[in-house]
Design a protein around this motif. Structure first.
Motif, mmCIF file in Angstrom:
data_model
loop_
_atom_site.group_PDB
_atom_site.id
_atom_site.type_symbol
_atom_site.label_atom_id
_atom_site.label_comp_id
_atom_site.label_asym_id
_atom_site.label_seq_id
_atom_site.Cartn_x
_atom_site.Cartn_y
_atom_site.Cartn_z
ATOM 1 N N ASN A 142 0.836 -1.187 0.000
ATOM 2 C CA ASN A 142 0.000 0.000 0.000
ATOM 3 C C ASN A 142 0.875 1.243 0.000
ATOM 4 N N SER A 143 0.741 2.062 -1.034
ATOM 5 C CA SER A 143 1.505 3.311 -1.103
ATOM 6 C C SER A 143 0.601 4.543 -1.024
ATOM 7 N N TYR A 144 -0.674 4.330 -0.719
ATOM 8 C CA TYR A 144 -1.603 5.460 -0.632
ATOM 9 C C TYR A 144 -1.291 6.301 0.611
ATOM 10 N N ALA A 145 -1.065 7.577 0.405
ATOM 11 C CA ALA A 145 -0.744 8.482 1.514
ATOM 12 C C ALA A 145 -2.027 9.041 2.114
ATOM 13 N N GLN A 146 -2.208 8.793 3.395
ATOM 14 C CA GLN A 146 -3.374 9.283 4.140
ATOM 15 C C GLN A 146 -2.852 10.307 5.131
ATOM 16 N N ASP A 147 -3.008 11.573 4.793
ATOM 17 C CA ASP A 147 -2.391 12.641 5.571
ATOM 18 C C ASP A 147 -3.346 13.326 6.525
ATOM 19 N N ALA A 148 -2.762 13.840 7.566
ATOM 20 C CA ALA A 148 -3.381 14.789 8.487
ATOM 21 C C ALA A 148 -4.693 14.311 9.107
ATOM 22 N N HIS A 149 -4.689 13.110 9.670
ATOM 23 C CA HIS A 149 -5.830 12.680 10.471
ATOM 24 C C HIS A 149 -5.663 13.326 11.842
ATOM 25 N N THR A 150 -6.538 14.257 12.157
ATOM 26 C CA THR A 150 -6.378 15.004 13.406
ATOM 27 C C THR A 150 -7.440 14.681 14.450
ATOM 28 N N GLY A 151 -8.444 13.909 14.109
ATOM 29 C CA GLY A 151 -9.497 13.613 15.072
ATOM 30 C C GLY A 151 -9.110 12.530 16.053
ATOM 31 N N THR A 152 -9.852 12.439 17.148
ATOM 32 C CA THR A 152 -9.590 11.397 18.142
ATOM 33 C C THR A 152 -10.477 10.172 17.920
ATOM 34 N N SER A 153 -11.310 10.175 16.882
ATOM 35 C CA SER A 153 -12.091 8.981 16.556
ATOM 36 C C SER A 153 -11.276 8.123 15.591
ATOM 37 N N TYR A 154 -11.548 6.822 15.596
ATOM 38 C CA TYR A 154 -10.815 5.905 14.728
ATOM 39 C C TYR A 154 -11.257 6.069 13.284
ATOM 40 N N THR A 155 -10.308 5.942 12.371
ATOM 41 C CA THR A 155 -10.589 5.937 10.942
ATOM 42 C C THR A 155 -9.783 4.812 10.300
ATOM 43 N N ASP A 156 -10.391 4.135 9.325
ATOM 44 C CA ASP A 156 -9.714 3.021 8.650
ATOM 45 C C ASP A 156 -8.502 3.511 7.886
ATOM 46 N N LEU A 157 -7.464 2.663 7.821
ATOM 47 C CA LEU A 157 -6.364 2.924 6.902
ATOM 48 C C LEU A 157 -6.886 2.617 5.507
ATOM 49 N N LEU A 158 -6.563 3.491 4.561
ATOM 50 C CA LEU A 158 -7.104 3.390 3.206
ATOM 51 C C LEU A 158 -6.055 2.903 2.216
ATOM 52 N N SER A 159 -6.529 2.313 1.105
ATOM 53 C CA SER A 159 -5.648 1.922 0.004
ATOM 54 C C SER A 159 -5.846 2.835 -1.196
ATOM 55 N N ALA A 160 -6.903 3.622 -1.197
ATOM 56 C CA ALA A 160 -7.222 4.642 -2.190
ATOM 57 C C ALA A 160 -8.255 5.556 -1.537
ATOM 58 N N SER A 161 -8.521 6.668 -2.144
ATOM 59 C CA SER A 161 -9.481 7.606 -1.573
ATOM 60 C C SER A 161 -10.830 6.922 -1.355
ATOM 61 N N GLY A 162 -11.282 6.883 -0.100
ATOM 62 C CA GLY A 162 -12.566 6.285 0.238
ATOM 63 C C GLY A 162 -12.602 4.766 0.244
ATOM 64 N N THR A 163 -11.450 4.102 0.078
ATOM 65 C CA THR A 163 -11.393 2.636 0.016
ATOM 66 C C THR A 163 -10.579 2.083 1.181
ATOM 67 N N THR A 164 -11.233 1.327 2.056
ATOM 68 C CA THR A 164 -10.545 0.704 3.191
ATOM 69 C C THR A 164 -9.540 -0.324 2.685
ATOM 70 N N TRP A 165 -8.340 -0.316 3.270
ATOM 71 C CA TRP A 165 -7.317 -1.300 2.906
ATOM 72 C C TRP A 165 -7.658 -2.616 3.596
ATOM 73 N N GLU A 166 -8.011 -3.625 2.800
ATOM 74 C CA GLU A 166 -8.342 -4.947 3.306
ATOM 75 C C GLU A 166 -7.513 -5.985 2.556
ATOM 76 N N ILE A 167 -7.085 -7.024 3.284
ATOM 77 C CA ILE A 167 -6.281 -8.110 2.722
ATOM 78 C C ILE A 167 -6.956 -9.413 3.113
ATOM 79 N N SER A 168 -7.196 -10.297 2.122
ATOM 80 C CA SER A 168 -7.929 -11.538 2.392
ATOM 81 C C SER A 168 -7.155 -12.761 1.932
ATOM 82 N N ILE A 169 -7.398 -13.856 2.626
ATOM 83 C CA ILE A 169 -6.871 -15.166 2.252
ATOM 84 C C ILE A 169 -7.960 -16.184 2.588
#
Length: 165
Positions: A23-50
Motif C-alpha cells: 500500500n503506497s496510498y498516503a493518508q495525511d493529516a488525520h487530526t481527530g480522536t475517533s478511529y478511521t480506517d487505513l485506506l488503500s485509495a481515496s474512500g477505500t478501506t485497505w483490506e487483505i484476504s486469504i
C-alpha cells in the motif's frame, strides 16, 4: 497474489499459499480522536484476504505499517493503531491494539515530526475455509496533532501465509 506449496525449513508444516498487499496510498493529516480506517485509495478501506484450504490451517499474519506523528508545543503526541480480522461475511474483531505506539515527545517545544514502522507478526487460528480478511484503523490520542499513514512516498505491507497442519 500467488499460490504455491513449499516445504517448511523446520519440517513442521507447509505453506499452502501466500497473499501480499503493498500500500503506497498516503493518508495525511488525520487530526481527530475517533478511529478511521487505513485506506488503500481515496474512500477505500485497505483490506487483505486469504481463504484457507482446510479448517486446520493457520494464518501467519505479518505487516509493516508506516505511521508518522507530528506535534508542536504539545509535549506528548501519540496515536493508536488497531488490527482487525473478519471471517467470511461476519463482523470485524480486534486482535491487536498498539496503544500509544505511534508517538513523539517534543522536549524543546519547537515542533517535531517522527516517522516509524509499526510491525507485527502473529499466527492466527481462524478454523474456517471461508475468506479471512484483515484491516487496520488508527486515531490520535492527543487531539489536534496530525497522524499520517504512508507520508512522503513511504509504503506499508501486509503478507498472509496459510500454514497447513
Amino acid at each position: 497474489t500467488g499460490s504455491t506449496t513449499l516445504a517448511s525449513a523446520a519440517g513442521a508444516g507447509k505453506i499452502g499459499q501466500v497473499v501480499g498487499s503493498n500500500n503506497s496510498y498516503a493518508q495525511d493529516a488525520h487530526t481527530g480522536t475517533s478511529y478511521t480506517d487505513l485506506l488503500s485509495a481515496s474512500g477505500t478501506t485497505w483490506e487483505i484476504s486469504i481463504t484457507p484450504s482446510a479448517t486446520s490451517s493457520k494464518i501467519l499474519f505479518m505487516c509493516s505499517l508506516n505511521i508518522a506523528k507530528a506535534g508542536d508545543n504539545q509535549q506528548d503526541s501519540r496515536g493508536t493503531i488497531r488490527y482487525f480480522e473478519k471471517i467470511g461475511s461476519g463482523s470485524y474483531t480486534e486482535f491487536i491494539q498498539d496503544y500509544e505506539v505511534p508517538g513523539a515527545y517534543d522536549y524543546g517545544g519547537s515542533g517535531i515530526w517522527k516517522a516509524q514502522i509499526v510491525s507485527h507478526q502473529q499466527l492466527r487460528t481462524p478454523n474456517t475455509t471461508s475468506a479471512v480478511t484483515y484491516k487496520f484503523d488508527f486515531r490520535n490520542n492527543s487531539g489536534d496533532k496530525p497522524l499520517y499513514f504512508n507520508r512522503d512516498n513511504r509504503e506499508s505491507d501486509c503478507v498472509l501465509m496459510e500454514v497447513l497442519a
